[in-house]
Design an enzyme around this catalytic site. Sequence first.
Site, PDB file in Angstrom:
ATOM      1  N   GLY A 112       0.830  -1.208   0.000  1.00  0.00           N
ATOM      2  CA  GLY A 112       0.000   0.000   0.000  1.00  0.00           C
ATOM      3  C   GLY A 112       0.861   1.253   0.000  1.00  0.00           C
ATOM      4  O   GLY A 112       0.466   2.289   0.527  1.00  0.00           O
ATOM      5  N   GLY A 114       1.585   2.856  -2.605  1.00  0.00           N
ATOM      6  CA  GLY A 114       1.121   3.766  -3.664  1.00  0.00           C
ATOM      7  C   GLY A 114       1.730   3.498  -5.030  1.00  0.00           C
ATOM      8  O   GLY A 114       2.081   4.440  -5.746  1.00  0.00           O
ATOM      9  N   ALA A 118       2.325   6.195  -8.084  1.00  0.00           N
ATOM     10  CA  ALA A 118       3.741   6.417  -8.432  1.00  0.00           C
ATOM     11  C   ALA A 118       3.970   6.153  -9.920  1.00  0.00           C
ATOM     12  O   ALA A 118       4.637   6.936 -10.611  1.00  0.00           O
ATOM     13  CB  ALA A 118       4.637   5.515  -7.579  1.00  0.00           C
ATOM     14  N   ASP A 159      -1.572  10.574  -2.433  1.00  0.00           N
ATOM     15  CA  ASP A 159      -0.474   9.687  -2.851  1.00  0.00           C
ATOM     16  C   ASP A 159       0.287  10.280  -4.044  1.00  0.00           C
ATOM     17  O   ASP A 159       1.513  10.156  -4.143  1.00  0.00           O
ATOM     18  CB  ASP A 159      -1.008   8.278  -3.179  1.00  0.00           C
ATOM     19  CG  ASP A 159      -2.357   8.294  -3.870  1.00  0.00           C
ATOM     20  OD1 ASP A 159      -2.841   9.386  -4.264  1.00  0.00           O
ATOM     21  OD2 ASP A 159      -2.947   7.214  -4.032  1.00  0.00           O
TER      22      ASP A 159
END
Length: 333
Positions: A112, A114, A118, A159
């Site tokens: 988790g 991201g 990303a 994120d």
Amino acid sequence: MKKNKRKKVVVSTPGKLMLFGEHAVLYNRPCLVCALNQRLFVEAEKISEDEILISAPDLKILDFSISLVDLDKEQPKEVRFVLEAIKNFFQTYKVSSGLKIKTESQFSAEYGFGSSSAVTVCIIKTLSELFQIEMKKKEIFDLAYQTVLDIQGIGSGFDIAAAIYGGVIYFLTGGKIIEPLEVKDIPLIVGYTGIKASTSEIVKQVKKEMERAPRYYQNLYNQIAKIVEKAKIEMENSNWPAVGKLMNENQEILRKFRAPSIEYGVSSEIIEKLIEASLKAGAYGAKLSGAGVGDCIIALGENREGIEKAIQETSGAPVSVEIDYQGLKIESF
Ligand code: PMV
């Protein structure tokens, strides 16, 4: 002077962890997020064929290919973020080219941290370099956020901000505020629960409950927002015992959500066990990070070794991370 035409570029972005304010940040409240020193890399190259070739060994994709004319079609889950980012970039800047894309991650997609956001950010940055279209950080944010919304329908964008800006960020829904903070040397400990949580599933369940009891949830979100404001100040003062206490308070509210479970809210048995173990080992505070149910817990404390050992003995897996202060970065041309 005319710049050289770029054919190949490698960029990287850090992973992220939510520190305070999950869920509430979906509903116009602030959160605090940090970027991690485990990075995701994307190499992109223009090719003369009218197709997009993707190799992402971490996602078990070795040689995916799709013709440019099929970019509008429904795509397999694993390559959706890459292809949607490409499509949005091409449409926004009225460009097009065949591409060869390679992705590689230093972190597991299970944590988790991201990986979807990303990879989205990396793709947009590689394309802006390959097509020599200058994009400010906020423009990259907006296009990446649009891409994530196209796919997921909901998300705060925290994120994406972490992937682009790095460091510790005070963030308001949709990037209305992206404020990098002067915070250093956080004694942060991370423990993986061993369970991969589905953020979109949990968010949907909470939303459904919230529609049944809007006042109840608005009240919880307001309480979380107050904690975020206090945590921002205490983090800037490096007052870790106070930050830890606020983590515990934030966790207490997350337990009061009535979804996904009545007993634990967005927390879960394993999260509670890891938190309890961390606190017993001397952590100032601990909480879940992200949507909840699984993924990682975070704890604050000076006794890193003892807390990590306690997490391990409670069937969690300590993940050794530091804060990343670089954000989105060009690795090579
Ligand atoms: O599960 P994660 O680490 O992707 O975090 C989700 C945080 C939420 O606030 C629940 C959703 C969001 O987009 O902010």
